[in-house]
Design a protein around this motif. Structure first.
Motif, PDB file in Angstrom:
ATOM      1  N   MET A  37     -30.246 -25.647  -7.054  1.00 58.73           N
ATOM      2  CA  MET A  37     -28.952 -25.142  -6.641  1.00 58.73           C
ATOM      3  C   MET A  37     -28.059 -26.332  -6.310  1.00 58.73           C
ATOM      4  O   MET A  37     -28.510 -27.317  -5.732  1.00 58.73           O
ATOM      5  CB  MET A  37     -29.146 -24.251  -5.407  1.00 58.73           C
ATOM      6  N   ALA A  38     -26.797 -26.247  -6.701  1.00 58.18           N
ATOM      7  CA  ALA A  38     -25.881 -27.358  -6.473  1.00 58.18           C
ATOM      8  C   ALA A  38     -25.450 -27.402  -5.013  1.00 58.18           C
ATOM      9  O   ALA A  38     -25.116 -26.376  -4.408  1.00 58.18           O
ATOM     10  CB  ALA A  38     -24.657 -27.216  -7.369  1.00 58.18           C
ATOM     11  N   ALA A  39     -25.484 -28.607  -4.454  1.00 59.58           N
ATOM     12  CA  ALA A  39     -25.055 -28.772  -3.062  1.00 59.58           C
ATOM     13  C   ALA A  39     -23.596 -28.370  -2.897  1.00 59.58           C
ATOM     14  O   ALA A  39     -23.204 -27.790  -1.871  1.00 59.58           O
ATOM     15  CB  ALA A  39     -25.269 -30.219  -2.637  1.00 59.58           C
ATOM     16  N   ALA A  40     -22.783 -28.675  -3.897  1.00 56.97           N
ATOM     17  CA  ALA A  40     -21.350 -28.333  -3.835  1.00 56.97           C
ATOM     18  C   ALA A  40     -21.139 -26.830  -3.730  1.00 56.97           C
ATOM     19  O   ALA A  40     -20.204 -26.354  -3.066  1.00 56.97           O
ATOM     20  CB  ALA A  40     -20.635 -28.881  -5.069  1.00 56.97           C
ATOM     21  N   GLU A  41     -22.033 -26.075  -4.349  1.00 59.02           N
ATOM     22  CA  GLU A  41     -21.939 -24.617  -4.314  1.00 59.02           C
ATOM     23  C   GLU A  41     -22.183 -24.094  -2.897  1.00 59.02           C
ATOM     24  O   GLU A  41     -21.468 -23.209  -2.410  1.00 59.02           O
ATOM     25  CB  GLU A  41     -22.991 -24.050  -5.279  1.00 59.02           C
ATOM     26  N   VAL A  42     -23.187 -24.656  -2.229  1.00 60.80           N
ATOM     27  CA  VAL A  42     -23.482 -24.262  -0.848  1.00 60.80           C
ATOM     28  C   VAL A  42     -22.330 -24.654   0.070  1.00 60.80           C
ATOM     29  O   VAL A  42     -21.893 -23.876   0.928  1.00 60.80           O
ATOM     30  CB  VAL A  42     -24.793 -24.926  -0.371  1.00 60.80           C
ATOM     31  N   ALA A  43     -21.813 -25.849  -0.117  1.00 56.72           N
ATOM     32  CA  ALA A  43     -20.700 -26.324   0.703  1.00 56.72           C
ATOM     33  C   ALA A  43     -19.490 -25.409   0.546  1.00 56.72           C
ATOM     34  O   ALA A  43     -18.799 -25.093   1.526  1.00 56.72           O
ATOM     35  CB  ALA A  43     -20.339 -27.752   0.314  1.00 56.72           C
ATOM     36  N   ALA A  44     -19.233 -24.967  -0.698  1.00 57.27           N
ATOM     37  CA  ALA A  44     -18.077 -24.098  -0.950  1.00 57.27           C
ATOM     38  C   ALA A  44     -18.234 -22.745  -0.262  1.00 57.27           C
ATOM     39  O   ALA A  44     -17.265 -22.199   0.285  1.00 57.27           O
ATOM     40  CB  ALA A  44     -17.904 -23.911  -2.457  1.00 57.27           C
ATOM     41  N   LEU A  45     -19.466 -22.197  -0.263  1.00 60.28           N
ATOM     42  CA  LEU A  45     -19.717 -20.912   0.390  1.00 60.28           C
ATOM     43  C   LEU A  45     -19.401 -20.987   1.880  1.00 60.28           C
ATOM     44  O   LEU A  45     -18.760 -20.091   2.448  1.00 60.28           O
ATOM     45  CB  LEU A  45     -21.186 -20.515   0.204  1.00 60.28           C
ATOM     46  N   LEU A  46     -19.837 -22.071   2.521  1.00 57.92           N
ATOM     47  CA  LEU A  46     -19.627 -22.222   3.956  1.00 57.92           C
ATOM     48  C   LEU A  46     -18.174 -22.555   4.284  1.00 57.92           C
ATOM     49  O   LEU A  46     -17.613 -22.072   5.274  1.00 57.92           O
ATOM     50  CB  LEU A  46     -20.565 -23.299   4.496  1.00 57.92           C
ATOM     51  N   ILE A  80     -26.298 -18.782   8.431  1.00 62.86           N
ATOM     52  CA  ILE A  80     -27.488 -18.109   7.890  1.00 62.86           C
ATOM     53  C   ILE A  80     -27.088 -16.828   7.170  1.00 62.86           C
ATOM     54  O   ILE A  80     -27.602 -16.518   6.092  1.00 62.86           O
ATOM     55  CB  ILE A  80     -28.491 -17.816   9.025  1.00 62.86           C
ATOM     56  N   LYS A  81     -26.160 -16.074   7.756  1.00 63.74           N
ATOM     57  CA  LYS A  81     -25.716 -14.817   7.149  1.00 63.74           C
ATOM     58  C   LYS A  81     -25.044 -15.068   5.802  1.00 63.74           C
ATOM     59  O   LYS A  81     -25.325 -14.367   4.816  1.00 63.74           O
ATOM     60  CB  LYS A  81     -24.741 -14.113   8.100  1.00 63.74           C
ATOM     61  N   VAL A  82     -24.183 -16.085   5.731  1.00 68.16           N
ATOM     62  CA  VAL A  82     -23.486 -16.400   4.476  1.00 68.16           C
ATOM     63  C   VAL A  82     -24.480 -16.817   3.397  1.00 68.16           C
ATOM     64  O   VAL A  82     -24.423 -16.345   2.262  1.00 68.16           O
ATOM     65  CB  VAL A  82     -22.449 -17.526   4.701  1.00 68.16           C
ATOM     66  N   LEU A  83     -25.403 -17.710   3.764  1.00 66.76           N
ATOM     67  CA  LEU A  83     -26.359 -18.212   2.778  1.00 66.76           C
ATOM     68  C   LEU A  83     -27.326 -17.122   2.324  1.00 66.76           C
ATOM     69  O   LEU A  83     -27.651 -17.012   1.135  1.00 66.76           O
ATOM     70  CB  LEU A  83     -27.136 -19.388   3.363  1.00 66.76           C
ATOM     71  N   SER A  84     -27.780 -16.307   3.255  1.00 65.72           N
ATOM     72  CA  SER A  84     -28.743 -15.251   2.922  1.00 65.72           C
ATOM     73  C   SER A  84     -28.155 -14.218   1.974  1.00 65.72           C
ATOM     74  O   SER A  84     -28.880 -13.576   1.202  1.00 65.72           O
ATOM     75  CB  SER A  84     -29.237 -14.553   4.192  1.00 65.72           C
ATOM     76  N   SER A  85     -26.841 -14.032   2.041  1.00 69.13           N
ATOM     77  CA  SER A  85     -26.199 -13.026   1.182  1.00 69.13           C
ATOM     78  C   SER A  85     -25.840 -13.570  -0.199  1.00 69.13           C
ATOM     79  O   SER A  85     -25.433 -12.811  -1.084  1.00 69.13           O
ATOM     80  CB  SER A  85     -24.937 -12.498   1.863  1.00 69.13           C
ATOM     81  N   ALA A  86     -26.001 -14.874  -0.412  1.00 67.08           N
ATOM     82  CA  ALA A  86     -25.674 -15.479  -1.710  1.00 67.08           C
ATOM     83  C   ALA A  86     -26.698 -15.051  -2.758  1.00 67.08           C
ATOM     84  O   ALA A  86     -27.900 -15.024  -2.498  1.00 67.08           O
ATOM     85  CB  ALA A  86     -25.632 -16.999  -1.598  1.00 67.08           C
ATOM     86  N   SER A  87     -26.232 -14.721  -3.949  1.00 68.01           N
ATOM     87  CA  SER A  87     -27.111 -14.181  -4.995  1.00 68.01           C
ATOM     88  C   SER A  87     -28.152 -15.188  -5.476  1.00 68.01           C
ATOM     89  O   SER A  87     -29.231 -14.803  -5.942  1.00 68.01           O
ATOM     90  CB  SER A  87     -26.272 -13.707  -6.187  1.00 68.01           C
ATOM     91  N   ASN A  88     -27.838 -16.465  -5.393  1.00 64.89           N
ATOM     92  CA  ASN A  88     -28.781 -17.471  -5.903  1.00 64.89           C
ATOM     93  C   ASN A  88     -29.638 -18.107  -4.813  1.00 64.89           C
ATOM     94  O   ASN A  88     -30.310 -19.100  -5.040  1.00 64.89           O
ATOM     95  CB  ASN A  88     -28.038 -18.559  -6.668  1.00 64.89           C
TER      96      ASN A  88
END
Length: 320
Positions: free
Chosen positions: A277-286, A244-252
Motif C-alpha cells: 500500500m502506498a504511504a501517500a495513500e494513507v497520508a491522504a486518507l488522514l 484507527i476508524k479512518v484506516l479501518s474503513s479503507a477498502s485496501n
C-alpha cells in the motif's frame, strides 16, 4: 550462471542426534549465500561436509563439478575454507604461517612471497605481519584465517562465521573484501549475524534442526512477515481513535494494529489487504479528515523477526 558448489541430500548423525537431515543446495558463480540457523542447527556440520572435512552418512558434495569425497585433493585445491574459530599454528607469525600454507599449496620461491603479500594486503594484516599469532586479538586471528583461505585465489570460498570477534571497522573491511571477490567466485557464509545477510549476501538459506526451512533473497524472506508492505505511522494520542476508524474503513486496509504509546502519541500499523500500500495513500486518507501525522513509513520487514518465525515453531513458525 554456473554452479560451483553443489550438495545433494547430505545427512550426518552423531549417536542419537541427526545433525543434518537431507541438506541440498547449489551456489553459482557470482552468488554469496548466507547460511543461517540457530545454534545447533547443523550449519558447521554442513560446512565441514561440503568441504570434505567430515564424511556424510549419506549424500554427496561437489566443488566446480569435482566430487569432494571421490577426488578430495583435486576438490580442495578449488576452494578456500575459513573454519569456525579460524584455527592456525599459534606459535607462528602470519608471515611464517602463510608462507607454510603457500608451500603446502604447491607454490615455490618468489611465487610464495607474491601470494603471501597479496593475501596480507587484502586481509589487512600488515600491522601484525611478524607478530606471534597466539598474541593477536581475536579479530586479527580471524583475518589470518581469511588470508590463508584466499591465498591461492580459489573460485569457491566457504566461510564459517568470518566476522565473529571483529570490531565494526574490521567487519566493514571483511564485508567489502567479500563483495569485491563475489563477482568471480561462489561464496558460502555461515553466520548467525543477520545484518551480514543484508550487507553482503545475494541469497540466504535458513536451516533448523538439520533441515532447510527457507531459501531466498533477504527481501524474499522479509516478505514472509504479515506486516511486509504495511504502513506504520505515529499520531497524537487524542486523534488515535479517529485515525484507527479512518484506516479501518479503507477498502485496501485489512487491519490496524496498535504498536505502542510513546510520549503522548500512538504508533499504528495499517496492514494492506493486497500485500502493499502506498504511504501517500494513507497520508491522504488522514489528511482528508484533518488528522495530523508525525511520522509515516512503509515497513519492509525485519530479518530477525523472520528468523524467529521460521526457527521457533512454538511461536508460530514452521519446521517443515
Amino acid at each position: 550462471m554456473t554452479d560451483l558448489i553443489e550438495a545433494v541430500g547430505l545427512e550426518k548423525r552423531f549417536g542419537e542426534i541427526k545433525a543434518v537431515d537431507g541438506i541440498s543446495l547449489k551456489v553459482a558463480k557470482g552468488e554469496v549465500l548466507g547460511f543461517l540457523g540457530p545454534n545447533g542447527a547443523g550449519k558447521s556440520t554442513t560446512m565441514k561436509m561440503i568441504t570434505g572435512f567430515l564424511e556424510p552418512d549419506a549424500g554427496k558434495a561437489a566443488i566446480c563439478g569435482v566430487d569432494v569425497f571421490g577426488s578430495p585433493k583435486q576438490a580442495k585445491a578449488l576452494f578456500g575454507y575459513v573454519p569456525e574459530g579460524a584455527p592456525s599454528y599459534a606459535e607462528m607469525t602470519p608471515r611464517t604461517f602463510l608462507s607454510f600454507v603457500a608451500e603446502i599449496r604447491g607454490y615455490r620461491g618468489a611465487e610464495i612471497v607474491t601470494r603471501v603479500k597479496h593475501a596480507v594486503e587484502r586481509a589487512g594484516l600488515g600491522p601484525v605481519f611478524d607478530q606471534v599469532i597466539d598474541t593477536l586479538s581475536k579479530g586479527y586471528k580471524r583475518r589470518v584465517g581469511l588470508a590463508q583461505a584466499i591465498l591461492h585465489d580459489p573460485p569457491v570460498l566457504v566461510m564459517d562465521e568470518p566476522t565473529d570477534g571483529l570490531d565494526p571497522n574490521q567487519k566493514h573491511h571483511v564485508r567489502e573484501l567479500i563483495s569485491d571477490m563475489s563477482a568471480e567466485k561462489a561464496i558460502i557464509i555461515s553466520t548467525h549475524i543477520l545484518e551480514e545477510v543484508e550487507a553482503v549476501c545475494s541469497r540466504a538459506i535458513v536451516i533448523n534442526r538439520g533441515r532447510i526451512v527457507a531459501d531466498g533473497t533477504a527481501e524474499d524472506l522479509m516478505q514472509r512477515m504479515h506486516y511486509h508492505g504495511a504502513v506504520s505511522l505515529k499520531v497524537a494520542a487524542d486523534r488515535a481513535d479517529a485515525a484507527i476508524k479512518v484506516l479501518s474503513s479503507a477498502s485496501n486496509v485489512q487491519s490496524v494494529e496498535t504498536l505502542g504509546k510513546p510520549n503522548g502519541h500512538l504508533l499504528l500499523r495499517a496492514i494492506p489487504r493486497h500485500k502493499e500500500m502506498a504511504a501517500a495513500e494513507v497520508a491522504a486518507l488522514l489528511r482528508a479528515q484533518n488528522i495530523p501525522v508525525d511520522e509515516l513509513y512503509v515497513e519492509r520487514g525485519r530479518l530477525d523477526d523472520v528468523f524467529r518465525k521460521i526457527t521457533m515453531p512454538e511461536d508460530g513458525g514452521s519446521n517443515a
